[in-house]
Design a protein around this motif. Sequence first.
Motif, PDB file in Angstrom:
ATOM      1  N   HIS A  10       0.793  -1.015  -0.005  1.00 19.53           N
ATOM      2  CA  HIS A  10      -0.092  -0.113   0.055  1.00 19.53           C
ATOM      3  C   HIS A  10       0.995   1.373   0.042  1.00 19.53           C
ATOM      4  O   HIS A  10       0.504   2.375  -0.261  1.00 19.53           O
ATOM      5  CB  HIS A  10      -0.904  -0.187   1.142  1.00 19.53           C
ATOM      6  CG  HIS A  10      -2.035  -1.202   1.294  1.00 19.53           C
ATOM      7  ND1 HIS A  10      -3.046  -0.954   0.136  1.00 19.53           N
ATOM      8  CD2 HIS A  10      -2.086  -2.062   1.761  1.00 19.53           C
ATOM      9  CE1 HIS A  10      -4.094  -1.964   0.360  1.00 19.53           C
ATOM     10  NE2 HIS A  10      -3.363  -2.770   1.394  1.00 19.53           N
ATOM     11  N   THR A  11       2.062   1.165   0.406  1.00 25.49           N
ATOM     12  CA  THR A  11       2.839   2.453   0.791  1.00 25.49           C
ATOM     13  C   THR A  11       3.998   2.441  -0.296  1.00 25.49           C
ATOM     14  O   THR A  11       4.745   3.567  -0.399  1.00 25.49           O
ATOM     15  CB  THR A  11       3.486   2.317   2.177  1.00 25.49           C
ATOM     16  OG1 THR A  11       4.358   1.610   2.378  1.00 25.49           O
ATOM     17  CG2 THR A  11       2.162   2.510   3.042  1.00 25.49           C
ATOM     18  N   ILE A  12       4.365   1.521  -0.973  1.00 24.36           N
ATOM     19  CA  ILE A  12       5.445   1.367  -2.001  1.00 24.36           C
ATOM     20  C   ILE A  12       5.584   2.540  -2.866  1.00 24.36           C
ATOM     21  O   ILE A  12       6.635   3.232  -3.084  1.00 24.36           O
ATOM     22  CB  ILE A  12       5.753   0.242  -2.786  1.00 24.36           C
ATOM     23  CG1 ILE A  12       7.325   0.222  -3.182  1.00 24.36           C
ATOM     24  CG2 ILE A  12       4.739  -0.144  -3.427  1.00 24.36           C
ATOM     25  CD1 ILE A  12       8.417  -0.114  -2.181  1.00 24.36           C
ATOM     26  N   GLU A  13       4.458   2.936  -3.390  1.00 27.03           N
ATOM     27  CA  GLU A  13       4.302   4.034  -4.546  1.00 27.03           C
ATOM     28  C   GLU A  13       4.515   5.224  -3.952  1.00 27.03           C
ATOM     29  O   GLU A  13       5.300   6.179  -4.539  1.00 27.03           O
ATOM     30  CB  GLU A  13       2.989   3.903  -5.363  1.00 27.03           C
ATOM     31  CG  GLU A  13       2.934   4.755  -6.425  1.00 27.03           C
ATOM     32  CD  GLU A  13       1.485   4.519  -7.196  1.00 27.03           C
ATOM     33  OE1 GLU A  13       1.518   5.190  -8.407  1.00 27.03           O
ATOM     34  OE2 GLU A  13       0.964   3.508  -6.851  1.00 27.03           O
ATOM     35  N   ALA A  14       3.886   5.552  -2.690  1.00 28.00           N
ATOM     36  CA  ALA A  14       4.136   6.683  -2.180  1.00 28.00           C
ATOM     37  C   ALA A  14       5.463   7.062  -1.723  1.00 28.00           C
ATOM     38  O   ALA A  14       6.238   8.166  -1.800  1.00 28.00           O
ATOM     39  CB  ALA A  14       3.160   6.980  -1.031  1.00 28.00           C
ATOM     40  N   LEU A  15       6.220   5.841  -1.517  1.00 28.55           N
ATOM     41  CA  LEU A  15       7.746   5.943  -0.865  1.00 28.55           C
ATOM     42  C   LEU A  15       8.454   6.218  -1.999  1.00 28.55           C
ATOM     43  O   LEU A  15       9.551   7.291  -1.804  1.00 28.55           O
ATOM     44  CB  LEU A  15       8.206   4.895  -0.170  1.00 28.55           C
ATOM     45  CG  LEU A  15       7.670   4.522   1.180  1.00 28.55           C
ATOM     46  CD1 LEU A  15       8.092   3.035   1.626  1.00 28.55           C
ATOM     47  CD2 LEU A  15       8.174   5.334   2.258  1.00 28.55           C
ATOM     48  N   VAL A  16       8.427   5.703  -3.039  1.00 32.23           N
ATOM     49  CA  VAL A  16       8.975   6.033  -4.316  1.00 32.23           C
ATOM     50  C   VAL A  16       8.855   7.391  -4.786  1.00 32.23           C
ATOM     51  O   VAL A  16       9.711   8.015  -5.339  1.00 32.23           O
ATOM     52  CB  VAL A  16       8.815   4.766  -5.382  1.00 32.23           C
ATOM     53  CG1 VAL A  16       9.480   5.450  -6.814  1.00 32.23           C
ATOM     54  CG2 VAL A  16       9.357   3.486  -4.929  1.00 32.23           C
ATOM     55  N   LEU A  17       7.652   7.817  -4.768  1.00 36.17           N
ATOM     56  CA  LEU A  17       7.187   9.108  -5.476  1.00 36.17           C
ATOM     57  C   LEU A  17       7.747  10.298  -4.497  1.00 36.17           C
ATOM     58  O   LEU A  17       7.895  11.190  -5.213  1.00 36.17           O
ATOM     59  CB  LEU A  17       5.762   9.254  -5.917  1.00 36.17           C
ATOM     60  CG  LEU A  17       5.256   8.438  -6.724  1.00 36.17           C
ATOM     61  CD1 LEU A  17       3.719   8.558  -7.093  1.00 36.17           C
ATOM     62  CD2 LEU A  17       5.911   8.633  -8.275  1.00 36.17           C
ATOM     63  N   SER A  18       7.654   9.998  -3.415  1.00 37.89           N
ATOM     64  CA  SER A  18       8.297  11.084  -2.289  1.00 37.89           C
ATOM     65  C   SER A  18       9.793  11.173  -2.397  1.00 37.89           C
ATOM     66  O   SER A  18      10.255  11.828  -1.659  1.00 37.89           O
ATOM     67  CB  SER A  18       7.594  10.887  -0.943  1.00 37.89           C
ATOM     68  OG  SER A  18       8.337   9.587  -0.430  1.00 37.89           O
ATOM     69  N   ARG A  19      10.669  10.207  -3.017  1.00 33.48           N
ATOM     70  CA  ARG A  19      11.821   9.989  -3.075  1.00 33.48           C
ATOM     71  C   ARG A  19      12.441  10.165  -1.426  1.00 33.48           C
ATOM     72  O   ARG A  19      13.661  10.434  -1.241  1.00 33.48           O
ATOM     73  CB  ARG A  19      12.492  11.249  -3.768  1.00 33.48           C
ATOM     74  CG  ARG A  19      12.320  11.135  -5.196  1.00 33.48           C
ATOM     75  CD  ARG A  19      12.902  12.441  -5.924  1.00 33.48           C
ATOM     76  NE  ARG A  19      12.215  12.402  -7.153  1.00 33.48           N
ATOM     77  CZ  ARG A  19      12.893  11.941  -8.265  1.00 33.48           C
ATOM     78  NH1 ARG A  19      13.922  11.210  -8.068  1.00 33.48           N
ATOM     79  NH2 ARG A  19      12.353  12.148  -9.544  1.00 33.48           N
ATOM     80  N   ASP A  20      11.665   9.323  -0.724  1.00 34.50           N
ATOM     81  CA  ASP A  20      12.269   9.301   0.515  1.00 34.50           C
ATOM     82  C   ASP A  20      12.988   7.823   0.666  1.00 34.50           C
ATOM     83  O   ASP A  20      12.395   6.809   1.056  1.00 34.50           O
ATOM     84  CB  ASP A  20      10.979   9.046   1.599  1.00 34.50           C
ATOM     85  CG  ASP A  20      11.289   8.894   3.189  1.00 34.50           C
ATOM     86  OD1 ASP A  20      12.421   9.102   3.514  1.00 34.50           O
ATOM     87  OD2 ASP A  20      10.507   8.684   3.885  1.00 34.50           O
ATOM     88  N   THR A  21      14.161   8.279   0.327  1.00 35.10           N
ATOM     89  CA  THR A  21      15.061   6.790   0.292  1.00 35.10           C
ATOM     90  C   THR A  21      15.375   5.980   1.570  1.00 35.10           C
ATOM     91  O   THR A  21      15.688   4.961   1.815  1.00 35.10           O
ATOM     92  CB  THR A  21      16.683   7.282  -0.251  1.00 35.10           C
ATOM     93  OG1 THR A  21      17.034   8.363   0.487  1.00 35.10           O
ATOM     94  CG2 THR A  21      16.261   7.938  -1.493  1.00 35.10           C
ATOM     95  N   THR A  22      15.442   6.853   2.598  1.00 36.81           N
ATOM     96  CA  THR A  22      15.597   6.488   4.273  1.00 36.81           C
ATOM     97  C   THR A  22      14.715   5.323   4.465  1.00 36.81           C
ATOM     98  O   THR A  22      14.828   4.194   4.822  1.00 36.81           O
ATOM     99  CB  THR A  22      15.677   7.409   5.245  1.00 36.81           C
ATOM    100  OG1 THR A  22      16.831   8.486   4.826  1.00 36.81           O
ATOM    101  CG2 THR A  22      16.173   6.672   6.536  1.00 36.81           C
ATOM    102  N   SER A  23      13.297   5.744   4.280  1.00 38.64           N
ATOM    103  CA  SER A  23      12.168   4.826   4.549  1.00 38.64           C
ATOM    104  C   SER A  23      11.902   3.847   3.605  1.00 38.64           C
ATOM    105  O   SER A  23      11.826   2.748   4.190  1.00 38.64           O
ATOM    106  CB  SER A  23      10.934   5.648   4.733  1.00 38.64           C
ATOM    107  OG  SER A  23      10.839   6.502   5.802  1.00 38.64           O
ATOM    108  N   LEU A  24      12.459   3.936   2.296  1.00 38.19           N
ATOM    109  CA  LEU A  24      12.464   2.930   1.247  1.00 38.19           C
ATOM    110  C   LEU A  24      13.459   1.761   1.698  1.00 38.19           C
ATOM    111  O   LEU A  24      13.180   0.695   1.774  1.00 38.19           O
ATOM    112  CB  LEU A  24      12.513   3.419  -0.110  1.00 38.19           C
ATOM    113  CG  LEU A  24      12.273   2.523  -1.056  1.00 38.19           C
ATOM    114  CD1 LEU A  24      11.220   1.948  -1.126  1.00 38.19           C
ATOM    115  CD2 LEU A  24      12.686   3.229  -2.434  1.00 38.19           C
ATOM    116  N   ALA A  25      14.616   2.327   2.098  1.00 37.99           N
ATOM    117  CA  ALA A  25      15.894   1.503   2.254  1.00 37.99           C
ATOM    118  C   ALA A  25      15.460   0.613   3.438  1.00 37.99           C
ATOM    119  O   ALA A  25      15.767  -0.483   3.731  1.00 37.99           O
ATOM    120  CB  ALA A  25      16.993   2.214   2.480  1.00 37.99           C
ATOM    121  N   ALA A  26      14.749   1.380   4.646  1.00 32.26           N
ATOM    122  CA  ALA A  26      14.579   0.571   5.756  1.00 32.26           C
ATOM    123  C   ALA A  26      13.416  -0.543   5.593  1.00 32.26           C
ATOM    124  O   ALA A  26      13.439  -1.641   6.088  1.00 32.26           O
ATOM    125  CB  ALA A  26      14.131   1.532   6.893  1.00 32.26           C
ATOM    126  N   ALA A  27      12.559  -0.236   4.696  1.00 32.38           N
ATOM    127  CA  ALA A  27      11.262  -1.125   4.430  1.00 32.38           C
ATOM    128  C   ALA A  27      11.959  -2.417   3.735  1.00 32.38           C
ATOM    129  O   ALA A  27      11.788  -3.782   4.061  1.00 32.38           O
ATOM    130  CB  ALA A  27      10.162  -0.611   3.676  1.00 32.38           C
TER     131      ALA A  27
END
Length: 83
Positions: A10-27
């Motif tokens: 549910h959140t991967i698209e929002a993480l990628v589009l927001s360019r929040d690399t820290t949260s994406l890397a943590a997930a």
Amino acid sequence: SGALWLWLGHTIEALVLSRDTTSLAAALFAVVLLLAAQDVAVDIWALELLPARSRPYAPVCQTVGMGAGNLIAHPLLLLLSSS
């Protein structure tokens, strides 16, 4: 790990589009960590289930099981995702 996959779905698209690399890397780190733990758990389970004389065949059983799972899951996923 199922809850993590649901949350990530549910959140991967929002993480990628927001360019929040820290949260994406943590997930993604959490996903890899859980998959590694699952792999170790399956290896231990195979050692406990199989008798001593059959333990050399444990990797073969896991490989065949993984192949069978891929043969079943991938077409099923395509069938469910095509609408």
